[in-house]
Enzyme design. Sequence first.
Site, PDB file in Angstrom:
ATOM      1  N   TYR A  21       0.838  -1.192   0.000  1.00  0.00           N
ATOM      2  CA  TYR A  21       0.000   0.000   0.000  1.00  0.00           C
ATOM      3  C   TYR A  21       0.879   1.249   0.000  1.00  0.00           C
ATOM      4  CZ  TYR A  21      -4.100  -2.878   0.900  1.00  0.00           C
ATOM      5  OH  TYR A  21      -5.121  -3.799   0.779  1.00  0.00           O
TER       6      TYR A  21
ATOM      7  N   ASN B 268     -12.566  -0.030  -5.796  1.00  0.00           N
ATOM      8  CA  ASN B 268     -12.335  -0.462  -7.169  1.00  0.00           C
ATOM      9  C   ASN B 268     -13.511  -1.323  -7.639  1.00  0.00           C
ATOM     10  OD1 ASN B 268     -11.338  -1.509  -9.604  1.00  0.00           O
ATOM     11  ND2 ASN B 268     -10.008  -2.978  -8.583  1.00  0.00           N
TER      12      ASN B 268
ATOM     13  N   CYS C  32      -6.315  -5.031  -8.147  1.00  0.00           N
ATOM     14  CA  CYS C  32      -6.133  -4.652  -6.746  1.00  0.00           C
ATOM     15  C   CYS C  32      -5.662  -5.829  -5.903  1.00  0.00           C
ATOM     16  CB  CYS C  32      -7.398  -4.021  -6.181  1.00  0.00           C
ATOM     17  SG  CYS C  32      -8.874  -5.033  -6.328  1.00  0.00           S
ATOM     18  N   HIS C  33      -5.812  -7.041  -6.420  1.00  0.00           N
ATOM     19  CA  HIS C  33      -5.330  -8.214  -5.688  1.00  0.00           C
ATOM     20  C   HIS C  33      -3.807  -8.228  -5.586  1.00  0.00           C
ATOM     21  CE1 HIS C  33      -5.531  -9.467  -9.951  1.00  0.00           C
ATOM     22  NE2 HIS C  33      -4.455 -10.207  -9.666  1.00  0.00           N
TER      23      HIS C  33
ATOM     24  N   GLU D  86      -0.990 -16.124 -10.928  1.00  0.00           N
ATOM     25  CA  GLU D  86      -0.034 -15.258 -11.605  1.00  0.00           C
ATOM     26  C   GLU D  86       1.409 -15.664 -11.311  1.00  0.00           C
ATOM     27  OE1 GLU D  86      -0.909 -11.130 -10.946  1.00  0.00           O
ATOM     28  OE2 GLU D  86      -2.927 -11.329 -11.782  1.00  0.00           O
TER      29      GLU D  86
END
Length: 165
Positions: free
Chosen positions: A97, A121, A129-130, A156
């Site tokens: 963050y 979002n 945002c993950h 990912e």
Amino acid sequence: MTAYWTTHPGPLGDLLLTCDATGALTSLTVPGATGLPAPGTVRDDAPFAEARRELDAYFAGERDRFTLRLAPPPATDFRRRVWAALDEIPYGTTVSYGQLAAAVGVGGPAVRAVGGAIGANPLLIVRPCHRVVGADGSLTGYAGGLERKTWLLGLERTRTAVPAG
């Protein structure tokens, strides 16, 4: 102006997608996250053909970014800046963050505001945002639940960068 919605099955459950009359995606939510089709929104699968293709390719590990037209609801300039910064986080990586706050030119107490903008979002998965984690790398907050965030990051991390198309 007519808006549309559909659901799309996937490994995270039935995703809820909405778009405006031009077909630009206005929201994507996962089960359990806030978001219902607005009153007067019409169920129609047709405007979502490309979104379905791109989501399926992403979940199959064949796509590392989305090229969909997006039209999120009106937001403050600050939220738009945070959302744009989310779009810049590379596939398979995470940022804290604080790092995201620095990317939008704020620090200190404004990091909380960054968290609020991320939480607002409306385009989960597509606007990644993950990929935002705590300063110590811990998984914190995700509108779709931490188990889904864990799954997305795992997907990912097991793939190398893949072609966009």
